[in-house]
Design a protein around this motif. Structure first.
Motif, PDB file in Angstrom:
ATOM      1  N   TYR A 118       0.866  -1.171   0.000  1.00  0.00           N
ATOM      2  CA  TYR A 118       0.000   0.000   0.000  1.00  0.00           C
ATOM      3  C   TYR A 118       0.905   1.223   0.000  1.00  0.00           C
ATOM      4  O   TYR A 118       1.868   1.297   0.755  1.00  0.00           O
ATOM      5  N   SER A 119       0.622   2.168  -0.879  1.00  0.00           N
ATOM      6  CA  SER A 119       1.510   3.311  -1.020  1.00  0.00           C
ATOM      7  C   SER A 119       1.471   4.218   0.207  1.00  0.00           C
ATOM      8  O   SER A 119       0.434   4.371   0.858  1.00  0.00           O
ATOM      9  N   SER A 120       2.613   4.824   0.508  1.00  0.00           N
ATOM     10  CA  SER A 120       2.681   5.786   1.608  1.00  0.00           C
ATOM     11  C   SER A 120       2.187   7.161   1.174  1.00  0.00           C
ATOM     12  O   SER A 120       1.997   8.056   1.997  1.00  0.00           O
ATOM     13  N   ASP A 121       1.953   7.335  -0.151  1.00  0.00           N
ATOM     14  CA  ASP A 121       1.449   8.595  -0.686  1.00  0.00           C
ATOM     15  C   ASP A 121      -0.083   8.554  -0.657  1.00  0.00           C
ATOM     16  O   ASP A 121      -0.713   7.855  -1.458  1.00  0.00           O
ATOM     17  N   GLN A 122      -0.666   9.317   0.260  1.00  0.00           N
ATOM     18  CA  GLN A 122      -2.116   9.275   0.425  1.00  0.00           C
ATOM     19  C   GLN A 122      -2.850   9.804  -0.812  1.00  0.00           C
ATOM     20  O   GLN A 122      -3.946   9.341  -1.149  1.00  0.00           O
ATOM     21  N   SER A 123      -2.246  10.750  -1.494  1.00  0.00           N
ATOM     22  CA  SER A 123      -2.856  11.259  -2.721  1.00  0.00           C
ATOM     23  C   SER A 123      -2.898  10.175  -3.796  1.00  0.00           C
ATOM     24  O   SER A 123      -3.888  10.021  -4.520  1.00  0.00           O
ATOM     25  N   GLU A 124      -1.825   9.398  -3.866  1.00  0.00           N
ATOM     26  CA  GLU A 124      -1.770   8.287  -4.816  1.00  0.00           C
ATOM     27  C   GLU A 124      -2.824   7.241  -4.479  1.00  0.00           C
ATOM     28  O   GLU A 124      -3.540   6.739  -5.363  1.00  0.00           O
ATOM     29  N   ASN A 125      -2.924   6.916  -3.192  1.00  0.00           N
ATOM     30  CA  ASN A 125      -3.939   5.948  -2.755  1.00  0.00           C
ATOM     31  C   ASN A 125      -5.344   6.429  -3.103  1.00  0.00           C
ATOM     32  O   ASN A 125      -6.182   5.666  -3.595  1.00  0.00           O
ATOM     33  N   ALA A 126      -5.594   7.707  -2.823  1.00  0.00           N
ATOM     34  CA  ALA A 126      -6.927   8.263  -3.052  1.00  0.00           C
ATOM     35  C   ALA A 126      -7.295   8.250  -4.528  1.00  0.00           C
ATOM     36  O   ALA A 126      -8.425   7.907  -4.903  1.00  0.00           O
ATOM     37  N   GLN A 127      -6.339   8.586  -5.393  1.00  0.00           N
ATOM     38  CA  GLN A 127      -6.629   8.619  -6.825  1.00  0.00           C
ATOM     39  C   GLN A 127      -6.858   7.216  -7.377  1.00  0.00           C
ATOM     40  O   GLN A 127      -7.751   7.002  -8.209  1.00  0.00           O
ATOM     41  N   TYR A 128      -6.081   6.253  -6.890  1.00  0.00           N
ATOM     42  CA  TYR A 128      -6.268   4.874  -7.342  1.00  0.00           C
ATOM     43  C   TYR A 128      -7.623   4.341  -6.887  1.00  0.00           C
ATOM     44  O   TYR A 128      -8.368   3.747  -7.666  1.00  0.00           O
ATOM     45  N   ASP A 129      -7.955   4.562  -5.606  1.00  0.00           N
ATOM     46  CA  ASP A 129      -9.235   4.090  -5.082  1.00  0.00           C
ATOM     47  C   ASP A 129     -10.411   4.743  -5.802  1.00  0.00           C
ATOM     48  O   ASP A 129     -11.430   4.097  -6.062  1.00  0.00           O
ATOM     49  N   ALA A 130     -10.256   6.026  -6.132  1.00  0.00           N
ATOM     50  CA  ALA A 130     -11.329   6.717  -6.848  1.00  0.00           C
ATOM     51  C   ALA A 130     -11.562   6.093  -8.219  1.00  0.00           C
ATOM     52  O   ALA A 130     -12.706   5.925  -8.660  1.00  0.00           O
ATOM     53  N   ALA A 131     -10.474   5.718  -8.897  1.00  0.00           N
ATOM     54  CA  ALA A 131     -10.600   5.082 -10.214  1.00  0.00           C
ATOM     55  C   ALA A 131     -11.281   3.720 -10.091  1.00  0.00           C
ATOM     56  O   ALA A 131     -12.151   3.367 -10.893  1.00  0.00           O
ATOM     57  N   VAL A 132     -10.894   2.955  -9.050  1.00  0.00           N
ATOM     58  CA  VAL A 132     -11.503   1.641  -8.838  1.00  0.00           C
ATOM     59  C   VAL A 132     -12.994   1.788  -8.534  1.00  0.00           C
ATOM     60  O   VAL A 132     -13.829   1.025  -9.038  1.00  0.00           O
ATOM     61  N   ASN A 133     -13.343   2.780  -7.722  1.00  0.00           N
ATOM     62  CA  ASN A 133     -14.749   2.969  -7.344  1.00  0.00           C
ATOM     63  C   ASN A 133     -15.624   3.370  -8.520  1.00  0.00           C
ATOM     64  O   ASN A 133     -16.842   3.127  -8.506  1.00  0.00           O
ATOM     65  N   LEU A 134     -15.026   3.989  -9.522  1.00  0.00           N
ATOM     66  CA  LEU A 134     -15.800   4.303 -10.721  1.00  0.00           C
ATOM     67  C   LEU A 134     -16.323   3.031 -11.370  1.00  0.00           C
ATOM     68  O   LEU A 134     -17.373   3.044 -12.032  1.00  0.00           O
ATOM     69  N   ILE A 135     -15.607   1.919 -11.185  1.00  0.00           N
ATOM     70  CA  ILE A 135     -16.053   0.637 -11.722  1.00  0.00           C
ATOM     71  C   ILE A 135     -16.948  -0.081 -10.723  1.00  0.00           C
ATOM     72  O   ILE A 135     -18.076  -0.466 -11.033  1.00  0.00           O
ATOM     73  N   LEU A 136     -16.461  -0.249  -9.501  1.00  0.00           N
ATOM     74  CA  LEU A 136     -17.158  -1.079  -8.530  1.00  0.00           C
ATOM     75  C   LEU A 136     -18.460  -0.460  -8.037  1.00  0.00           C
ATOM     76  O   LEU A 136     -19.438  -1.172  -7.831  1.00  0.00           O
TER      77      LEU A 136
END
Length: 242
Positions: A118-136
């Motif tokens: 899991y990335s230590s960059d919270q902005s990176e985590n947030a952007q990745y999760d946002a992209a995944v949520n667009l699908i899920l």
């Protein structure tokens, strides 16, 4: 029978009827016999024209019906294809959702063997999760495609890079954009430790199969069976080899 023939026949009949009394003066009522023939001709012509118009209308309706039937069959086929691609995407969404990595437990910095999941960059985590949520969650596949492409452009060395490529491969595959899907699945297959490598290789085999490259497809399916024995992905590859 044309009007001239009909006129001649009618006149001949009148002449034959009138022959026995040819010597007698013609009654006043016979003077209008020619107009009766013309009226009969007009009635016959009107009826013939009506029949022609009806026949033309029937032929036009038959042509429109054939066109509508063809449109219905084509739309039905396209709908079935779309539903099949949608079902495929849903299956992959479920698989990735179940395999989504959880945040890693923080380990001591001096432990060189530990690896972050899991990335230590919270902005990176947030952007990745946002992209995944667009699908899920939102089922916004077009938006997810843009989001993952933007994510890879912004974080080209992200820990989520293989998964982002895999998502994009799935999204493009569901739209039958095989060239783009192949690019992203290939990127995943080159990461030996990626949890999605087996699935990416399976998809590459399916793409080769769709493109008529039977030899490459079989080679990829065989590699999945050999490298990932006993897995669900290997079982799917085995079915493809039969």
């Amino acid at each position: 029978m044309n009007s001239n023939t009909l006129r001649s026949l009618s006149l001949a009949l009148l002449v034959s009827v009138a022959a026995p009394v040819a010597a007698a003066p013609a009654p006043v009522t016979e003077l209008g016999s020619n107009s009766s023939v013309e009226r009969l001709e007009r009635l016959l012509e009107a009826r013939n024209q009506m029949q022609i118009d009806m026949q033309n209308q029937l032929e036009l309706m038959a042509g429109e019906l054939d066109e509508l039937r063809g449109n219905v069959e084509r739309n039905s086929y396209e709908l079935q294809q779309m539903l099949e691609r949608q079902r495929e995407l849903y299956r992959e969404v479920d698989a990735v959702r179940n395999a989504k990595p959880a945040p890693a437990v923080v380990t001591k910095p001096e432990d060189p063997a530990s690896k972050e999941s899991y990335s230590s960059d919270q902005s990176e985590n947030a952007q990745y999760d946002a992209a995944v949520n667009l699908i899920l969650k939102e089922k916004n596949y077009a938006g997810a495609t843009d989001a993952f492409n933007a994510f890879l452009a912004k974080y080209p060395e992200s820990i989520y890079k293989p998964n982002a490529h895999y998502w994009l491969g799935q999204l493009y595959f569901s739209k039958s954009d095989l060239a783009a899907a192949k690019t992203h699945f290939t990127a995943v297959s080159q990461v030996a430790k990626s949890s999605k490598r087996a699935d990416a290789m399976l998809k590459l085999g399916m793409i080769a199969e769709k493109q008529g490259d039977v030899a490459t497809a079989k080679s990829l399916f065989s590699a999945v069976v050999k490298e990932y024995p006993g897995t669900t992905t290997a079982n799917q590859a085995e079915k493809k080899l039969k």
